[in-house]
Design an enzyme around this catalytic site. Structure first.
Site, PDB file in Angstrom:
ATOM      1  CG  ASP A 101     -49.109  -7.684 -97.800  1.00 13.55           C
ATOM      2  OD1 ASP A 101     -49.529  -6.759 -98.508  1.00 13.55           O
ATOM      3  OD2 ASP A 101     -49.623  -8.798 -97.724  1.00 13.55           O
ATOM      4  CG  ASN A 153     -48.021 -12.529 -99.080  1.00 18.70           C
ATOM      5  OD1 ASN A 153     -48.673 -12.181 -98.123  1.00 18.70           O
ATOM      6  ND2 ASN A 153     -48.508 -13.100-100.136  1.00 18.70           N
ATOM      7  CD  GLU A 209     -40.696 -17.227 -91.369  1.00 15.72           C
ATOM      8  OE1 GLU A 209     -39.653 -17.339 -90.748  1.00 15.72           O
ATOM      9  OE2 GLU A 209     -41.596 -18.086 -91.368  1.00 15.72           O
ATOM     10  CG  ASP A 232     -43.971   5.722 -53.210  1.00 15.38           C
ATOM     11  OD1 ASP A 232     -44.335   6.281 -54.253  1.00 15.38           O
ATOM     12  OD2 ASP A 232     -42.789   5.514 -52.913  1.00 15.38           O
TER      13      ASP A 232
HETATM   14  P1  ADP Z   1     -42.936   6.760 -47.404  1.00 18.58           P
HETATM   15  O1  ADP Z   1     -41.728   6.813 -48.257  1.00 18.58           O
HETATM   16  O2  ADP Z   1     -44.023   5.893 -47.925  1.00 18.58           O
HETATM   17  O3  ADP Z   1     -43.468   8.112 -47.076  1.00 18.58           O
HETATM   18  P2  ADP Z   1     -41.164   5.608 -45.354  1.00 18.58           P
HETATM   19  O4  ADP Z   1     -41.304   4.158 -45.050  1.00 18.58           O
HETATM   20  O5  ADP Z   1     -39.997   6.058 -46.146  1.00 18.58           O
HETATM   21  O6  ADP Z   1     -42.559   6.092 -46.013  1.00 18.58           O
HETATM   22  O7  ADP Z   1     -41.137   6.424 -44.004  1.00 18.58           O
HETATM   23  C1  ADP Z   1     -42.028   6.145 -42.964  1.00 18.58           C
HETATM   24  C2  ADP Z   1     -41.784   7.065 -41.810  1.00 18.58           C
HETATM   25  O8  ADP Z   1     -40.465   6.878 -41.323  1.00 18.58           O
HETATM   26  C3  ADP Z   1     -41.861   8.527 -42.181  1.00 18.58           C
HETATM   27  O9  ADP Z   1     -43.162   9.017 -42.036  1.00 18.58           O
HETATM   28  C4  ADP Z   1     -40.932   9.178 -41.172  1.00 18.58           C
HETATM   29  O10 ADP Z   1     -41.606   9.428 -39.972  1.00 18.58           O
HETATM   30  C5  ADP Z   1     -39.891   8.110 -40.923  1.00 18.58           C
HETATM   31  N1  ADP Z   1     -38.682   8.367 -41.737  1.00 18.58           N
HETATM   32  C6  ADP Z   1     -38.602   8.479 -43.091  1.00 18.58           C
HETATM   33  N2  ADP Z   1     -37.344   8.681 -43.485  1.00 18.58           N
HETATM   34  C7  ADP Z   1     -36.578   8.710 -42.377  1.00 18.58           C
HETATM   35  C8  ADP Z   1     -35.176   8.871 -42.105  1.00 18.58           C
HETATM   36  N3  ADP Z   1     -34.293   9.045 -43.083  1.00 18.58           N
HETATM   37  N4  ADP Z   1     -34.766   8.841 -40.811  1.00 18.58           N
HETATM   38  C9  ADP Z   1     -35.629   8.649 -39.831  1.00 18.58           C
HETATM   39  N5  ADP Z   1     -36.943   8.487 -39.995  1.00 18.58           N
HETATM   40  C10 ADP Z   1     -37.443   8.515 -41.248  1.00 18.58           C
END
Ligand code: ADP
Ligand code: MG
Length: 885
Positions: free
Chosen positions: A723, A719, A295, A337
């Protein structure tokens, strides 16, 4: 949460049709400095908290009442009625007492489960950025009141209804409210009174998501006085459904009820044919039925789940749905990531490259006076093209925003630039918000009579938007040759694990506000150091042992990704890197399944990879932080959002939130998930084998026509009292060192599989047989009275069931030191049960109810000896003969 004055009327009926100044005046709001703490206090008093009316709390009384609705209670009522009708008064009353004890236990367990759930809920508070007393601060969204100024940006969930008064390319996904799935573009113009909700483009609404741009909002409605609040009863109703685990347990319970009913009928029929006392037969059949129905299963499972979730929460993992725990144990692929999860997320500027020179940066200070003009350009762009906020040292407020932008602001401050002054001189008029798809961000500013564009982003993307490059005092045409040189230099730095951002600008007059990211001047790029988390190495190792593949999936450059992957030993073989570009040309699936790194991918491709791996049959966990990650998070079996970096939308979509963003927490969550599942399985096996041993004994005694039997009240006692506690204790175990040494389980599979059923039957037989043999021997050869033989059976079985908990440890671990002997709850449970047994033995009329009498020390020796024999036999089979495990 009480909303005492929630009916206090709101001063503004049609905020979309009013003049913004008038709204501000009515709410005594200030668009620049925000509300004061005093005003907030008063607001909360006047309008209540900004939350939906606390879900109609099921009253304690109703929970109690629900305990009496179960089939077991029905059976007990039948048994009691039967006893009364045969004028067995004591027995009748005892059964009623048992009934109340069962109900009370169920009630307490349910309360406990609810308490854990609400504790978990409280850890999941959402926060919003508001302006209060001139400062941008983060506050719990619950504490927002009408008149507050809320700052919104892409990825935020709107915390309250409000009128927009400043915005840049604001787009909102209002599907939660209107059902319209396309994002709505927002504007400032005021509207006429009877504009329908879906067209109120100068308003934002609680519960909707900002998908692009940013804005400032004057809050006009909170809590139940929001558009979503008005329909929220509908939202809540949809959430109450049972988890797959609960469904499986309910299924199992149902199956067992059928089997038991059949057995009970057989028992009654054969007993009647043998001409036994019909009353005793029926009572025993009922007791058997009560015995065999597990139960408490679903509720004990819920307690095990919530307890495990609370333990995870202490380790920085927030699980949002009970059902996720079950899936967690089955994960065999993790897409993770890089930034912050596999790296420390202590981002710092490490070097700068301009047209012909590397400049090392030490402790955030530019170490040269050369090329000052370009340095100033870089610092200016860093300040302007930035949405982060850092507060002066000395105040205890933390920084807000994207870690890379925070690092840039810190860099600017450390090089003695007054960013406030710059922001005043260059007011922002438009913004091209950063997205993981475009990988660039740009802002458009006014500077006196001219315009200034500041842009930053991934090198190869931004450089395509440039036609010239800066040499300091001069600006040169960016030829193909120079472009290639810049890209090559960027590649070199990225190969050392440095994250690189490129910077560009433009100065001109009359630049259009919607297409300003073109014909830019390339200034150079900045490299950021984000050291890998070295403790990840161990976690990756345990993933390999646990049969879990870890794949890095990042928006960053392949060279940076590869460098980090090698540092943390992502793979024990050569890493295979696939870029987003390569994905576009549909590489063979075999290659995709062999990859260890996906780099420069966009969120859409993340989603594709999840689908692809799921199609192969994998159970996939995916991490994400951005708004565009939401579809992939939703699609994954477990979506994992980052607590520090993640947008609210990501956190809202995910099943799991990592408070510290760390990969280690993912692995420890999986470990916990597996342990919880093992616990549930363990107490199931325990309960079922105990029940089955009773059934064997009752049937055996009947079959061989013993002169004594085990009494219905005794079965009930076993039970419903002895238990339960060991089973509960098993549900709270911490798991063992083998938890992460085996492959993941298949979540589609039943909880109790064939192998477990075999164990259950073997355990039950080995518990019942010695007790039957000893009791029979005492009766036939030692000529003990039937009552004594009955007591021997009862006590031996009660104790044997207690010792049986120790049989549930794995045979691959020491019998002395394992997760059961190290689980303090187990010892408390045993102690409690022994005390209860002792009380029943010594105290009248309790001993009378159970038909117990005072027995000699020799008989006690027999009982204790017998009670240990199942453990000995079972351990022999497990460890020496190794027939079962
Ligand atoms: P991750 O978080 O997987 O590293 P993002 O998608 O956040 O990747 O970023 C991809 C790319 O975008 C980065 O490698 C950088 O070149 C550029 N980037 C990240 N953050 C910024 C920001 N705040 N402004 C401008 N470019 C950015
Ligand atoms: Mg990112």
């Amino acid at each position: 949460m009480k909303n005492e004055n929630e009916n206090n009327s709101y001063p503004i009926k049609f905020p979309h049709a009013e003049d913004i100044e008038k709204i501000a005046q009515l709410l005594q709001a200030n668009q620049q400095s925000g509300l004061t703490e005093q005003q907030v206090q008063k607001g909360i008093k006047d309008y209540g908290w900004n939350s939906y009316k606390a879900q109609k709390q099921q009253s304690i009384f109703l929970i109690l009442l629900a305990q009496f609705k179960s089939p077991i209670v029905l059976l007990l009522v039948v048994a009691a009625t039967l006893s009364f009708s045969f004028q067995h008064w004591l027995e009748g009353f005892s059964i009623i007492a048992v009934l109340f004890i069962t109900a009370a236990l169920g009630f307490l367990m349910e309360l406990q489960a609810r308490r854990s759930m609400s504790a978990l809920k409280q850890m999941d508070v959402s926060v919003s950025k508001v302006i209060r007393d001139h400062w941008v601060v983060e506050v719990p969204s619950e504490r927002i009141v009408p008149g507050d100024i809320v700052l919104l940006e892409a990825g935020d969930m709107v915390p309250a209804d409000g009128r927009l008064f400043e915005l840049h390319q604001l787009e909102a996904d209002e599907s939660a409210l209107t059902g319209e799935s396309l994002p709505v573009t927002k504007r400032l113009e005021s509207l006429i009174k009877n504009t329908p909700l879906a067209e109120q483009s100068n308003m934002v609404f609680k519960g909707t998501a900002i998908v692009n741009g940013n804005a400032k909002v004057l809050v006009t409605g909170t809590g139940m006085h929001t558009e979503l609040g008005k329909i929220t009863s509908l939202v809540e109703a949809a959430e109450q459904s049972s988890t797959p685990l609960e469904k499986k347990l309910q299924g199992l319970t149902k199956k067992l009820i059928w089997i038991t009913s059949a057995l009970a009928l057989i028992f009654i029929a054969t007993g009647a044919l043998q001409g036994k006392d019909i009353y005793l037969i029926v009572e025993t059949a009922l007791a058997l039925a009560v015995a065999a129905i597990p139960e408490g299963l679903p509720i004990v499972a819920t307690i095990a789940l919530t307890y495990g979730m609370l333990r995870m929460a202490k380790k920085n993992v927030l699980i949002k749905r009970l059902a996720a725990v079950e899936t967690l144990g089955g994960i065999n692929t993790i897409f993770t990531d890089k930034t912050g999860t596999l790296t420390e997320n202590k981002i710092e500027v490490s070097n700068i490259y301009i047209f012909d020179e590397y400049i090392a940066v030490e402790k955030n200070k530019i170490s040269t006076e050369n090329n000052r003009v370009i340095m100033d350009q870089l610092l200016l762009i860093s300040t302007l093209c930035n949405n982060a906020v850092i507060r002066e040292k000395g105040t205890n407020e933390k920084e807000l925003g994207d870690p890379i932008e925070i690092a840039l602001l810190q860099f600017v401050a450390d090089n003695h630039i007054d960013s406030d002054k710059i922001n005043q001189q260059y007011p922002r008029i438009s913004e091209e918000a950063f997205s993981s798809e475009t990988k660039v961000m740009g802002t458009l500013h006014k500077n006196g009579s001219t315009n200034f564009v500041a842009a930053k982003g991934a090198v190869e993307v931004l450089i395509e938007k440039c036609t010239t490059y800066s040499k300091g005092d001069t600006i040169e045409i960016l030829t193909k040759k120079e472009k290639e040189l810049f890209l090559q230099k960027a590649e070199e730095i990225q190969a050392q694990g440095t994250r690189v951002l490129a910077f560009a600008f433009k100065e001109a007059t009359g630049i259009s506000t919607d297409k300003f990211l073109q014909d830019l001047t390339f200034s150079g790029f900045i490299g950021f150091l984000d050291p890998p988390r070295m403790d990840v190495i161990g976690a990756l190792q345990s993933c390999r042992e646990a049969g879990i593949r870890v794949i890095m999936i990042t928006g960053d450059h392949p060279a940076t990704a590869l460098h980090i992957a090698e540092k943390i030993k992502l793979s024990d073989k050569e890493n295979i890197v696939i870029t987003g570009k390569e994905l576009e040309s549909n590489p063979p699936e075999k290659l995709l399944f062999a990859a260890t790194i996906f780099a420069r991918v966009d969120p859409k491709q993340k989603l594709d990879m999840v689908s692809l791996y799921q199609k192969k049959g994998d159970i996939v966990a995916m991490t994400g932080d951005g708004i565009n990650d939401a579809p992939a998070l939703k699609k994954a079996d477990i979506g994992i959002a980052m607590g520090l970096r993640g947008t609210q939308v990501a956190k809202e979509t995910a099943e799991m939130v990592l408070k510290d963003d760390s990969f280690i927490s993912i692995v420890s969550a999986i470990e916990q998930g597996r342990a919880i599942f093992q616990n549930i399985k363990r107490f199931l096996v325990y309960l079922l084998s105990c029940n089955l041993s009773e059934i064997f004994i009752v049937f055996g005694y009947g079959l061989f026509n013993f002169s004594f039997s085990i009494l219905p009240m005794q079965i009930l006692f076993l039970n419903l009292v002895t238990d339960i506690f060991p089973a509960l204790a098993l549900g709270m175990g911490k798991g063992n060192e083998l938890t992460m040494k085996n492959g993941p389980r298949n979540p589609a599979e039943a909880i109790v599989v064939k192998k477990d059923w075999i164990s259950i039957i073997v355990y039950a037989l080995l518990m019942a047989l010695p007790i039957m043999i000893v009791s029979w021997y005492c009766s036939s050869y030692l000529q003990y009275e039937p009552e004594v033989c009955n007591n021997i059976t009862f006590f031996s079985l009660a104790l044997a069931q207690l010792w049986h908990v120790f049989n549930l440890s794995s045979n691959k671990i020491s019998f002395i030191k394992n997760e059961i002997t190290c689980n303090a709850f187990v010892w408390y449970a045993l102690l409690l049960c022994i005390i209860i047994i002792a009380v029943f033995y010594n105290l009248a009329p309790l001993n009378e109810i159970l038909g117990l009498r005072m027995i000699d020390p020799t008989v006690w020796l027999i009982i204790i000896g017998t009670s240990f024999s199942p453990v000995l036999l079972i351990q022999l089979l497990k460890r020496v003969v190794k027939i079962i495990d």
